[in-house]
Write an enzyme that holds these catalytic residues in place. Structure first.
Site, mmCIF file in Angstrom:
data_model
loop_
_atom_site.group_PDB
_atom_site.id
_atom_site.type_symbol
_atom_site.label_atom_id
_atom_site.label_comp_id
_atom_site.label_asym_id
_atom_site.label_seq_id
_atom_site.Cartn_x
_atom_site.Cartn_y
_atom_site.Cartn_z
ATOM 1 N N PRO A 113 -5.667 -8.488 57.004
ATOM 2 C CG PRO A 113 -4.428 -7.359 55.425
ATOM 3 C CD PRO A 113 -4.223 -8.090 56.615
ATOM 4 C CG ASP B 213 -2.717 -12.158 56.672
ATOM 5 O OD1 ASP B 213 -2.854 -11.149 56.182
ATOM 6 O OD2 ASP B 213 -2.246 -12.506 57.852
ATOM 7 C CG HIS B 214 -4.482 -9.369 50.144
ATOM 8 N ND1 HIS B 214 -3.719 -9.972 49.211
ATOM 9 C CD2 HIS B 214 -5.382 -8.298 49.484
ATOM 10 C CE1 HIS B 214 -3.882 -9.498 47.955
ATOM 11 N NE2 HIS B 214 -4.873 -8.785 48.108
ATOM 12 N NE ARG B 215 -1.016 -9.444 57.986
ATOM 13 C CZ ARG B 215 -0.879 -9.726 59.547
ATOM 14 N NH1 ARG B 215 -0.177 -8.756 60.291
ATOM 15 N NH2 ARG B 215 -1.235 -11.143 59.978
ATOM 16 C CB VAL C 216 -1.935 -15.240 50.998
ATOM 17 C CG1 VAL C 216 -2.745 -15.942 49.650
ATOM 18 C CG2 VAL C 216 -1.354 -16.223 51.759
#
Length: 499
Positions: free
Chosen positions: A293, A469-471, A473
């Site tokens: 994401p 990467d919003h998983r 970060v």
């Protein structure tokens, strides 16, 4: 057709020059049949899904056959060149003579050999079976090039779909024998065409197997390829002619003028096969975009002081002969930001459900090359001094532009920089390199009005964009990293105070 002595000929097979790659395209042959080669001499250049690689031959001898012409995609493990090593000790000779395949047009198949009695065939092994068609013996493929890994034999290939361009070479004598016995389907003959005609067909998206040849001995010509591209002229239906009325003289029937057929010598469309680096890049970007994401943040900053420092460094004796530009200081700024926020330098392990934080930085630099987008990386960039970093950047860019980037140089990256500013672009939303958690995009540096010390002045301004990467970060971490890079580029002295 040339036949070689069984005991003195060795077959050089297409090696796995990457990590588990299954095929490679032959870009260029550097030798021809009859040339003398020595151990370690480069004989051809091939392109894989990762890079263009030059292949050295591991034998001393005389080239007797090139099994595939330039532009052919060949499976790993297929024999590509035969070398007569008469007089050389050691090594395993091939098990059968191999027919030479000319680069221009393959020779016609010879007559089928006499059939053996079935009982004799059952007892005796096939001595003339092609090596390329046999499965490797042992637990896995043997490495051909020093320094290149090979995939284990248990690895399964991804099934292919659609028409295949890869050629599996089967000698004509085997094809004739199979056809005679009916024990296996006939091998489809390769259409006869010269390399320029094959390239034309490739550029126009024409399958040579569907083209009707008009040249001598069934060779496909350029005119045949153009005819396959141009649609057939529509048949002109004759207009019905009414019977003449009584006592009325019939006027002569005028044949309508033929409709001119437009010329298709210059195609209105060009179809480019998706393979090599382009194919790998497309698959990687799709996988990254729909797996990780993405979040992208932007900041516009005044980099006037950074540009002044660049000019000063160009005059420094320790930087003489090195490439000093804004990218060098931006790379250093990102490395400092990573040191201050190490969690950004990580990857997501889906199988283990773990976040892997890297304590080293392999800094990737996206490079646009004639072969497509490459992202080689500088190993352990965090440990390099500024002159060392400048030297590594210069070598990386030069190697990429010359098409000499090795597969190893593009593996193991942890964070990437892409400079879209060189194209005059203000900013963008970069897609993560697979396996990485962050990528920094640099926009064009332009002279713009800017509030500086309470007054509007012309300043050098650019926009930075950071995708992550919003998983692993979150917004806070991503914002801190981007803010640190921006602060360093606005006040370059922080390279000293924060290092």
């Amino acid at each position: 057709m040339t036949t070689m002595t069984e005991a003195s000929v060795r077959e050089f097979k297409m090696p796995d020059v990457g990590e588990g790659l299954t095929e490679a395209e032959i870009l260029k042959w550097y030798v021809q049949p009859g040339d003398t080669v020595t151990d370690g001499q480069v004989v051809c250049e091939v392109e894989t899904a990762k890079a263009a690689v030059e292949l050295p031959i591991p034998y001393d001898g005389v080239v007797r056959a090139l099994h595939f012409p330039e532009g052919t995609t060949v499976d790993v493990g297929m024999s590509i060149i035969a070398v007569d090593v008469a007089g050389e000790a050691g090594g395993d000779p091939v098990a059968a003579p191999v027919a030479e395949v000319p680069a221009q047009a393959p020779a016609q198949a010879p007559a089928a050999p006499e059939k053996k009695p079935e009982a004799a065939q059952a007892e005796a092994p096939r001595a003339d079976a092609p090596q390329a068609a046999a499965k490797p013996v042992g637990s896995g493929r043997q490495p051909v090039l020093v320094g290149y890994g090979v995939a284990a034999s248990s690895t399964k290939r991804r099934p292919r779909k659609g028409p295949q361009t890869t050629v599996s070479r089967v000698p004509d004598t085997i094809q004739a024998e199979l056809n005679g016995h009916g024990g296996a389907p006939a091998v489809k003959e390769r259409p006869l065409a010269k390399p320029p005609v094959r390239k034309l067909a490739k550029d126009l998206g024409v399958d040579l197997a569907t083209v009707v040849p008009s040249g001598p001995d069934g060779i496909i010509t350029r005119a045949d390829v153009h005819a396959a591209v141009a649609p057939a002229a529509p048949a002109t239906e004759a207009a019905p002619v009414a019977e003449p009325a009584p006592q009325v003289t019939q006027a002569p029937v005028t044949t309508p003028a033929a409709v001119p057929v437009p010329s298709y010598d210059t195609a209105r469309e060009t179809r480019v096969p998706v393979k090599g680096v382009r194919k790998a890049t497309a698959a990687a970007m799709v996988g990254s975009a729909f797996t990780a994401p993405h979040v992208t943040e932007f900041v516009t900053i005044d980099v006037t002081r950074t540009l002044k420092l660049v000019e000063e460094l160009k005059q420094d004796k320790d930087m003489q002969g090195l490439r000093v530009n804004p990218l060098l200081l931006i790379a250093r700024a990102l490395l400092v930001a990573v040191k201050r926020n190490p969690e950004i330098n990580a990857s997501w392990d889906e199988a283990a459900q773990e976040i892997v934080v890297k304590h080293y930085v392999n800094l990737g630099i996206a490079a646009a090359t004639p072969r497509g987008l490459l992202v080689p990386n500088i190993k352990d960039a965090q440990a390099k001094t500024l002159p060392q970093l400048a030297e590594s950047l210069g070598e990386l860019v030069s190697t990429a532009r010359e098409g000499r980037t090795s597969p190893a140089a593009m593996q193991g990256g942890t964070v990437t920089i892409t400079n879209v500013g060189v194209f005059g672009v203000d900013t963008g939303t970069p897609i993560l390199n697979p396996g990485e958690s962050a990528i920094l995009a640099i926009g064009a540096i332009k002279l713009q009005p800017w509030v500086h010390k309470g007054k509007v002045k012309p300043r050098q301004v650019t926009t930075l964009a950071l995708s992550f990467d919003h998983r692993l970060v979150d917004g806070e971490l991503g914002s801190r990293v981007l803010a640190d890079v921006a602060a360093i580029l606005e006040q370059p002295k922080k390279l000293i105070t924060w290092s």
